[in-house]
Design an enzyme around this catalytic site. Structure first.
Site, PDB file in Angstrom:
ATOM      1  N   SER A 221       0.838  -1.193   0.000  1.00 16.30           N
ATOM      2  CA  SER A 221       0.000   0.000   0.000  1.00 16.30           C
ATOM      3  C   SER A 221       0.880   1.254   0.000  1.00 16.30           C
ATOM      4  O   SER A 221       1.730   1.416  -0.874  1.00 16.30           O
ATOM      5  CB  SER A 221      -0.961  -0.033   1.194  1.00 16.30           C
ATOM      6  OG  SER A 221      -1.953   0.951   1.066  1.00 16.30           O
ATOM      7  N   ASP A 502      -8.603  -4.657  -6.044  1.00 15.34           N
ATOM      8  CA  ASP A 502      -8.149  -3.742  -4.997  1.00 15.34           C
ATOM      9  C   ASP A 502      -8.758  -2.353  -5.195  1.00 15.34           C
ATOM     10  O   ASP A 502      -8.645  -1.777  -6.284  1.00 15.34           O
ATOM     11  CB  ASP A 502      -6.622  -3.648  -5.055  1.00 15.34           C
ATOM     12  CG  ASP A 502      -6.017  -2.903  -3.878  1.00 15.34           C
ATOM     13  OD1 ASP A 502      -6.767  -2.298  -3.086  1.00 15.34           O
ATOM     14  OD2 ASP A 502      -4.780  -2.936  -3.754  1.00 15.34           O
TER      15      ASP A 502
END
Length: 580
Positions: A221, A502
């Site tokens: 991330s 995602d």
């Protein structure tokens, strides 16, 4: 007929809606999920949930590490426990932002495992990102660090980010105290650590980057973006990097967070949610006190004053999409429980609270966007409302007002205990953006269009008033991040691993907005089909992992071994030729 006039007859129908009932699946909302996918953080509710989670962990006498990030999963603590160590890190690497008088370093926490180490082996540093680093310890035991260390005879390190966990260069979190929190300062932390650390028990082992050992950076991330940036900006320190779900593009209005959810969640659920969201926005647009009050009461949230806070509360279930993981012991099935509620087949009309066929036909006429058969859609709307009463409204303690729980007016607190929400908020307010809200007009939206950047960015002004030495810009300085490559960022021995589902995909090099590229050993570029957020980071000692996860782990071992071989053979090349 104008849109406003077309909706006015519904004011008389709302009292009937209050009679609708629905059966709901159990859903547990965590403080982490509240931060993830909800456009604006209701801070009071977050604090309440976090306290409850901490109390539960203590009651169970389980050393659970609560993950505090907006974009990270929660993992159970591994056993045996890893000892925490502390590195004397520079408070500031930037001469234009000098450290406070009389203090130049702070204690930055890290953990390591040298159980697989063989002489000359590599070092793998995992950036803890915007969370307490202790929550990343499972990756030493059975995740990506163990997988790569075992395969290469390497050392695994979990490195805690400044301003998170126990790694603070300051004593409080005032706006002035945040002046040392930038992405570049944190990148320099990693480089300085790699060049200077002496691992306890291995003091005699030479691990100098790119001289005595190959160092690799891993992150997921935000930390994944840092891994990519580190490889580009500090190639003489980091021999390679794996950037998982790496958000290399900083974006102010990140409404596309919800696009992968809209595109990949069960279509029947999404169709209904889009419809319900549009209906709620249209009813609120009437600006009719009776309609608004009835609607909020129907959803169990009658005492939320602001319409924006009301629809923001209704978006809470969407945070559970990112909480999914291939390992059911880690991830959450809450999103699908929510969808099951919306898509459950209605029973007899009499069980919808006595709504007659005539009323249903009227609803269908007033809501032309609803399907031809209004029964199922109306039943779903009723289920949505009942869900909100049972699972959202109930999160607010009985002794607190709903405005206090779900409102977004108060963002106070300068103590270090506020770091779980405040540190990342400062980062997105100053450099990253990622203000999430409804889609633009003309594009389907599963989040209310009442939620725009003016609402989601209000935390920046309220939480960070100007200080004497530091202030938050009116708009995040995304150029500070995007100058390093954004969607186009690439480098030799830099891997990008993403999940097709995602919600952060649109900020990564796999974004539909990014240029196409090929997948090679030198520059791996891989997508986990059906994957969500950095699904390659965790693993299982028993080997019970899905085929797609096993494959990506095997691929990572393959290309990292190839990179290690390059390191071992570098002396055969022309001096300096490996510095590419």
């Amino acid at each position: 007929m104008s849109n406003s006039n077309r909706w006015r007859p519904l004011a008389s129908l709302l009292p009937l809606l209050l009679l609708a009932q629905a059966s709901l699946a159990t859903l547990a909302i965590t403080s982490t999920e509240l931060q993830k996918g909800v456009p604006a953080l209701p801070l009071s509710l977050y604090r309440h949930l976090r306290r409850a989670e901490q109390q539960q962990a203590l009651a169970l006498a389980t050393p659970t590490f609560l993950d505090d990030a907006s974009s990270q999963l929660t993992f159970a603590a591994p056993a045996p426990a890893y000892q925490a160590h502390y590195f004397d890190q520079l408070i500031s690497h930037d001469p234009e932002v000098p450290p406070p008088a009389g203090k130049t370093t702070f204690r930055q926490r890290y953990w390591f495992d040298a159980g697989y180490y063989k002489k000359g082996g590599p070092v793998f540093l995992l950036d803890g990102g915007e969370t307490d680093g202790a929550g990343r310890l499972p990756f030493l035991k059975e995740g990506i660090l163990r997988i790569l260390s075992e395969a290469t005879g390497g050392i695994g390190i979990v490195f805690e980010h400044r301003y998170y966990g126990e790694s603070f260069p300051v004593d409080d979190l005032s706006t002035d105290s945040f002046r040392y929190l930038t992405t570049m300062q944190s990148l320099q932390d990693g480089a300085y650590f790699a060049e200077n650390v002496k691992l306890p028990g291995l003091e005699d082992v030479k691990l100098t980057p790119n001289k005595h050992a190959a160092w690799f950076y891993y992150g997921g991330s935000y930390a994944g973006a840092k891994a990519a940036f580190a490889r580009k900006l500090f190639p003489d320190v980091w021999w390679g990097a794996i950037a998982s779900s790496a958000v290399t593009a900083a974006i102010v209005d990140y409404w596309e967070y919800y696009e992968p959810i809209r595109l990949h969640a069960p279509s029947a659920c999404i169709d209904l949610l889009q419809n319900h969201t549009s209906v709620i926005d249209s009813l609120l647009a009437l600006d009719n006190p009776l309609v608004t009050t009835s609607l909020k009461s129907y959803f169990g949230l009658p005492n939320i004053t602001l319409d924006t806070d009301f629809v923001n509360a209704l978006s809470i279930p969407l945070g559970s999409w990112q909480a999914r993981n291939w390992d059911s012991e880690v991830g959450s099935s809450a999103f699908f429980d929510f969808c099951d509620t919306l898509t459950a087949d209605p029973e007899e009309v009499t069980k919808l609270g006595g709504l007659t066929t005539t009323v249903l036909e009227f609803v269908a006429q007033a809501f032309p966007s609803w399907p031809k058969d209004p029964r199922k859609t109306f039943a779903s709307f009723s289920a949505y409302a009942a869900y909100s009463k049972d699972k959202i409204a109930s999160m607010c303690p009985e002794d607190e007002e709903q405005d206090d729980c779900f409102g977004t007016d108060a963002y106070g607190g300068d103590g270090l205990e506020e770091a779980p929400w405040k540190s990342w908020s400062y980062q997105f307010c100053t450099e990253w953006g990622y203000f999430m809200g409804g889609a633009p007009e003309g594009h389907p939206s599963i989040v209310s269009r009442l939620i725009g950047t003016d609402y989601t960015a209000q935390i920046c002004e309220k939480a960070f008033p100007p200080g004497k030495l530091n202030s938050v810009p009116s708009t995040p300085n995304t150029t500070a991040i995007n100058q390093w490559g954004s969607f186009k960022l690439q480098h030799s021995r830099l891997a990008f691993i993403d999940g097709s589902d995602d919600p952060w995909l649109y900020a990564t090099p796999h974004s539909p907005h990014a240029p196409n590229r090929t997948d090679t050993i030198k520059r791996p570029f891989k997508v986990i089909s059906g994957g969500v957020h950095h699904w390659d980071e965790n693993g299982r000692l028993d080997g019970d992992v899905p085929k797609a996860i096993r494959k990506v782990h095997e691929d990572e071992v393959e290309f990292v071994k190839a990179w290690v071989k390059e390191w071992e053979e570098r002396g055969r090349w022309k001096t300096g030729a490996w510095r590419d």
